[in-house]
Write a protein that holds these residues in place. Structure first.
Motif, PDB file in Angstrom:
ATOM      1  N   THR A 142      87.210  -6.749  62.668  1.00 47.30           N
ATOM      2  CA  THR A 142      87.976  -6.424  63.536  1.00 47.30           C
ATOM      3  C   THR A 142      87.406  -6.843  64.971  1.00 47.30           C
ATOM      4  OG1 THR A 142      87.165  -3.944  63.831  1.00 47.30           O
ATOM      5  CG2 THR A 142      89.155  -4.329  62.408  1.00 47.30           C
ATOM      6  N   ARG A 143      86.067  -6.895  64.976  1.00 51.02           N
ATOM      7  CA  ARG A 143      85.427  -7.074  66.171  1.00 51.02           C
ATOM      8  C   ARG A 143      85.430  -8.429  66.700  1.00 51.02           C
ATOM      9  NH1 ARG A 143      80.105  -4.191  63.703  1.00 51.02           N
ATOM     10  NH2 ARG A 143      81.309  -2.272  63.021  1.00 51.02           N
ATOM     11  N   ASP A 144      85.869  -9.372  65.522  1.00 49.48           N
ATOM     12  CA  ASP A 144      86.019 -10.977  66.078  1.00 49.48           C
ATOM     13  C   ASP A 144      87.197 -11.412  66.007  1.00 49.48           C
ATOM     14  OD1 ASP A 144      82.839 -11.007  65.970  1.00 49.48           O
ATOM     15  OD2 ASP A 144      83.037 -11.183  63.762  1.00 49.48           O
ATOM     16  N   HIS A 145      88.304 -10.596  66.007  1.00 50.62           N
ATOM     17  CA  HIS A 145      89.653 -11.175  65.927  1.00 50.62           C
ATOM     18  C   HIS A 145      90.242 -11.494  67.328  1.00 50.62           C
ATOM     19  CE1 HIS A 145      93.939 -11.356  64.981  1.00 50.62           C
ATOM     20  NE2 HIS A 145      93.668 -11.532  63.697  1.00 50.62           N
ATOM     21  N   GLY A 146      91.010 -12.523  67.430  1.00 48.47           N
ATOM     22  CA  GLY A 146      91.218 -13.051  68.606  1.00 48.47           C
ATOM     23  C   GLY A 146      92.180 -12.167  69.643  1.00 48.47           C
ATOM     24  N   ASP A 147      92.860 -11.407  68.650  1.00 46.46           N
ATOM     25  CA  ASP A 147      94.094 -10.425  69.292  1.00 46.46           C
ATOM     26  C   ASP A 147      93.138  -9.124  69.619  1.00 46.46           C
ATOM     27  OD1 ASP A 147      95.947 -12.583  69.388  1.00 46.46           O
ATOM     28  OD2 ASP A 147      96.635 -11.889  67.131  1.00 46.46           O
ATOM     29  N   ILE A 148      92.235  -8.940  69.354  1.00 46.80           N
ATOM     30  CA  ILE A 148      91.469  -7.662  69.346  1.00 46.80           C
ATOM     31  C   ILE A 148      90.571  -7.559  70.748  1.00 46.80           C
ATOM     32  CG2 ILE A 148      90.369  -5.837  68.380  1.00 46.80           C
ATOM     33  CD1 ILE A 148      91.329  -6.505  65.729  1.00 46.80           C
ATOM     34  N   ARG A 149      90.798  -6.780  71.614  1.00 46.97           N
ATOM     35  CA  ARG A 149      89.820  -6.658  72.720  1.00 46.97           C
ATOM     36  C   ARG A 149      88.361  -6.158  72.295  1.00 46.97           C
ATOM     37  NH1 ARG A 149      92.529  -3.890  75.869  1.00 46.97           N
ATOM     38  NH2 ARG A 149      91.318  -1.987  75.759  1.00 46.97           N
ATOM     39  N   GLN A 150      88.600  -4.991  71.447  1.00 44.94           N
ATOM     40  CA  GLN A 150      87.428  -4.149  70.961  1.00 44.94           C
ATOM     41  C   GLN A 150      87.880  -3.627  69.759  1.00 44.94           C
ATOM     42  OE1 GLN A 150      85.699  -1.168  73.662  1.00 44.94           O
ATOM     43  NE2 GLN A 150      84.734   0.011  71.996  1.00 44.94           N
ATOM     44  N   GLY A 151      87.043  -4.100  68.716  1.00 46.94           N
ATOM     45  CA  GLY A 151      87.231  -3.470  67.501  1.00 46.94           C
ATOM     46  C   GLY A 151      86.558  -2.415  67.115  1.00 46.94           C
ATOM     47  N   SER A 152      86.571  -1.850  65.791  1.00 50.57           N
ATOM     48  CA  SER A 152      86.287  -0.578  65.414  1.00 50.57           C
ATOM     49  C   SER A 152      84.735  -0.458  65.257  1.00 50.57           C
ATOM     50  CB  SER A 152      87.053  -0.050  64.148  1.00 50.57           C
ATOM     51  OG  SER A 152      86.486   0.991  63.563  1.00 50.57           O
ATOM     52  N   SER A 153      84.107   0.707  65.351  1.00 48.99           N
ATOM     53  CA  SER A 153      82.853   0.912  65.035  1.00 48.99           C
ATOM     54  C   SER A 153      82.549   1.145  63.653  1.00 48.99           C
ATOM     55  CB  SER A 153      82.297   2.020  66.085  1.00 48.99           C
ATOM     56  OG  SER A 153      82.711   3.375  65.154  1.00 48.99           O
ATOM     57  N   VAL A 154      81.155   1.298  63.109  1.00 54.84           N
ATOM     58  CA  VAL A 154      81.126   1.646  61.692  1.00 54.84           C
ATOM     59  C   VAL A 154      81.661   3.219  61.298  1.00 54.84           C
ATOM     60  CG1 VAL A 154      79.123   3.068  61.990  1.00 54.84           C
ATOM     61  CG2 VAL A 154      79.335   1.647  59.842  1.00 54.84           C
ATOM     62  N   ARG A 155      82.362   3.927  62.348  1.00 59.09           N
ATOM     63  CA  ARG A 155      82.960   5.068  62.213  1.00 59.09           C
ATOM     64  C   ARG A 155      84.335   4.823  61.347  1.00 59.09           C
ATOM     65  NH1 ARG A 155      81.905   6.961  67.717  1.00 59.09           N
ATOM     66  NH2 ARG A 155      79.928   8.108  67.869  1.00 59.09           N
ATOM     67  N   GLY A 156      85.047   3.782  61.658  1.00 65.68           N
ATOM     68  CA  GLY A 156      86.383   3.287  61.077  1.00 65.68           C
ATOM     69  C   GLY A 156      85.951   3.106  59.556  1.00 65.68           C
ATOM     70  N   ALA A 157      84.697   2.298  59.379  1.00 61.64           N
ATOM     71  CA  ALA A 157      84.525   1.961  57.929  1.00 61.64           C
ATOM     72  C   ALA A 157      84.214   3.208  56.941  1.00 61.64           C
ATOM     73  CB  ALA A 157      83.260   1.115  57.908  1.00 61.64           C
ATOM     74  N   ILE A 158      83.573   4.019  57.745  1.00 59.90           N
ATOM     75  CA  ILE A 158      83.304   5.279  57.040  1.00 59.90           C
ATOM     76  C   ILE A 158      84.931   6.115  56.383  1.00 59.90           C
ATOM     77  CG2 ILE A 158      82.540   7.799  57.048  1.00 59.90           C
ATOM     78  CD1 ILE A 158      80.278   6.761  58.911  1.00 59.90           C
ATOM     79  N   ASP A 159      85.398   6.265  57.522  1.00 60.54           N
ATOM     80  CA  ASP A 159      86.962   6.947  57.287  1.00 60.54           C
ATOM     81  C   ASP A 159      87.653   6.011  56.278  1.00 60.54           C
ATOM     82  OD1 ASP A 159      86.169   8.596  58.843  1.00 60.54           O
ATOM     83  OD2 ASP A 159      87.743   8.441  60.424  1.00 60.54           O
ATOM     84  N   LEU A 160      87.642   4.660  56.489  1.00 59.89           N
ATOM     85  CA  LEU A 160      88.267   3.673  55.527  1.00 59.89           C
ATOM     86  C   LEU A 160      87.748   4.046  54.127  1.00 59.89           C
ATOM     87  CD1 LEU A 160      88.879  -0.049  56.152  1.00 59.89           C
ATOM     88  CD2 LEU A 160      88.873   0.958  53.731  1.00 59.89           C
ATOM     89  N   ALA A 161      86.540   4.006  53.957  1.00 52.76           N
ATOM     90  CA  ALA A 161      85.845   4.131  52.508  1.00 52.76           C
ATOM     91  C   ALA A 161      86.089   5.694  51.831  1.00 52.76           C
ATOM     92  CB  ALA A 161      84.418   4.142  52.531  1.00 52.76           C
ATOM     93  N   LEU A 162      86.405   6.620  52.892  1.00 52.31           N
ATOM     94  CA  LEU A 162      86.629   7.964  52.408  1.00 52.31           C
ATOM     95  C   LEU A 162      88.155   7.981  51.943  1.00 52.31           C
ATOM     96  CD1 LEU A 162      84.718  10.128  54.812  1.00 52.31           C
ATOM     97  CD2 LEU A 162      84.333   9.947  52.384  1.00 52.31           C
ATOM     98  N   ILE A 163      89.140   7.551  52.879  1.00 56.83           N
ATOM     99  CA  ILE A 163      90.470   7.501  52.696  1.00 56.83           C
ATOM    100  C   ILE A 163      90.997   6.663  51.448  1.00 56.83           C
ATOM    101  CG2 ILE A 163      92.669   6.949  53.507  1.00 56.83           C
ATOM    102  CD1 ILE A 163      91.796   7.540  56.226  1.00 56.83           C
ATOM    103  N   ALA A 164      90.318   5.403  51.232  1.00 52.13           N
ATOM    104  CA  ALA A 164      90.543   4.465  49.997  1.00 52.13           C
ATOM    105  C   ALA A 164      90.196   5.055  48.883  1.00 52.13           C
ATOM    106  CB  ALA A 164      89.921   3.271  50.360  1.00 52.13           C
ATOM    107  N   ALA A 165      89.059   5.804  48.775  1.00 56.47           N
ATOM    108  CA  ALA A 165      88.419   6.461  47.587  1.00 56.47           C
ATOM    109  C   ALA A 165      89.504   7.649  47.061  1.00 56.47           C
ATOM    110  CB  ALA A 165      87.156   7.254  48.204  1.00 56.47           C
ATOM    111  N   ARG A 166      90.036   8.329  48.048  1.00 59.25           N
ATOM    112  CA  ARG A 166      91.019   9.395  47.623  1.00 59.25           C
ATOM    113  C   ARG A 166      92.352   8.637  47.123  1.00 59.25           C
ATOM    114  NH1 ARG A 166      86.924  11.562  48.987  1.00 59.25           N
ATOM    115  NH2 ARG A 166      86.447  10.588  46.878  1.00 59.25           N
TER     116      ARG A 166
END
Length: 301
Positions: free
Chosen positions: A218-242
């Motif tokens: 998300t930090r390198d995509h051309g349409d995104i001005r500012q991507g997500s921090s590692v907090r997003g990855a933490i939440d993604l992993a937790l939600i996906a695990a459930r």
């Protein structure tokens, strides 16, 4: 504070993933008696470093958020109207603000989003930094204890609602740029902070890697001005695990990860003003790049 800096560094570093260089630089600055501004995007361990240092030294840490509501009175303190009615103005009627409290107890005052604070509030900080004391009406002069420091943070990618800092402010602060960590370090952070329950080891390993890879994209995509921090990855992993636990078939894993992405990342990415798309569409494109264009990682393990 300056004694045994190597031992202090090693003890703090044992509890933080990566950031050894940044830890050493912040430690060196505050041990040398300097105030410092940490400049970087959200989720790059700025406050984590400061918390770890103050915890190790047993120094109070006071947080304030820089915004239009942070007036000098809120920063310094005020005379309580109810007390004034009973006892008139005096030192006993004064309610200390975080700046005065930090100065008296020798704590660290952490100002988040420094460049969002009003100019007169910044001037109050400037006085405390330059003189290590401030004059409070009807109270007297408050002199800072030796361990008092001002630590500030700024997000260089966010210009909405910010003000340009004066040369005087820049001249009083040391500055450290804190960027995102590398892929390996972010995997370590997610593995540490995202307990993934009863999932098989292979699934846990793949989920951590996918969560970090997708978030970093998300930090390198051309349409995104500012991507997500590692907090997003933490939440993604937790939600996906459930969601994996709820899924009937492990073959649904890639789609489950996408569903978790929409919840964990859609609010954390900021699209470019001219982008004619939605966060969900951008995330779907990132997901397709990750899973469809590279089939070798389409399944866990």
């Amino acid at each position: 504070m300056t004694a045994n800096l190597r031992e202090v560094r090693d003890r703090i570093a044992a509890g933080i993933v990566g950031r050894r260089r940044e830890l050493e630089l912040v430690l060196a600055a505050v041990a040398a008696g300097r105030d410092i501004v940490l400049e970087g995007p959200p989720g790059t361990s700025k406050s984590t470093l400061v918390r770890a240092i103050t915890r190790e030294w047993g120094i109070p840490l006071l947080f304030v958020e820089g915004n239009a509501d942070l007036t000098p009175a809120k920063l310094v303190g005020y005379h309580s109207p109810s007390r004034v009615l009973r006892a008139d103005y005096s030192a006993d009627t004064f309610v200390e603000g975080p700046l005065v409290e930090a100065m008296r107890c020798g704590g660290f005052l952490y100002v988040e989003e420094l460049n969002r604070a009003p100019e007169d509030t910044l001037n109050t900080l400037l006085t405390a930094m330059a003189e290590r004391q401030i004059a409070v009406p009807r109270v007297g002069t408050v002199t800072a204890a030796p361990t008092f420091r001002i630590i500030a943070s700024m997000n260089p990618y966010d210009n909405v609602g910010t003000t340009r800092l004066s040369a005087s402010i820049h001249d009083r602060f040391c500055r450290l740029a804190v960027d995102y960590q590398d892929d390996e370090a972010e995997r370590g952070i997610v593995a540490l902070r995202a307990p993934l329950g009863e999932l098989a080891e292979a699934v846990r390993t793949r989920l951590v890697a996918d969560a970090v890879g997708l978030t970093r994209a998300t930090r390198d995509h051309g349409d995104i001005r500012q991507g997500s921090s590692v907090r997003g990855a933490i939440d993604l992993a937790l939600i996906a695990a459930r969601l994996v636990e709820l899924s009937d078939e492990v073959e649904d894993y890639p789609e489950v990860v996408f569903q978790a992405m929409t919840v964990a990342l859609s609010g954390r990415i900021h699209l470019d003003d001219v982008a004619e798309t939605t966060p969900e569409q951008v995330l779907r494109a990132i997901w397709e790049d990750h899973f469809v264009l590279d089939p070798s990682i389409a399944k866990p393990g």
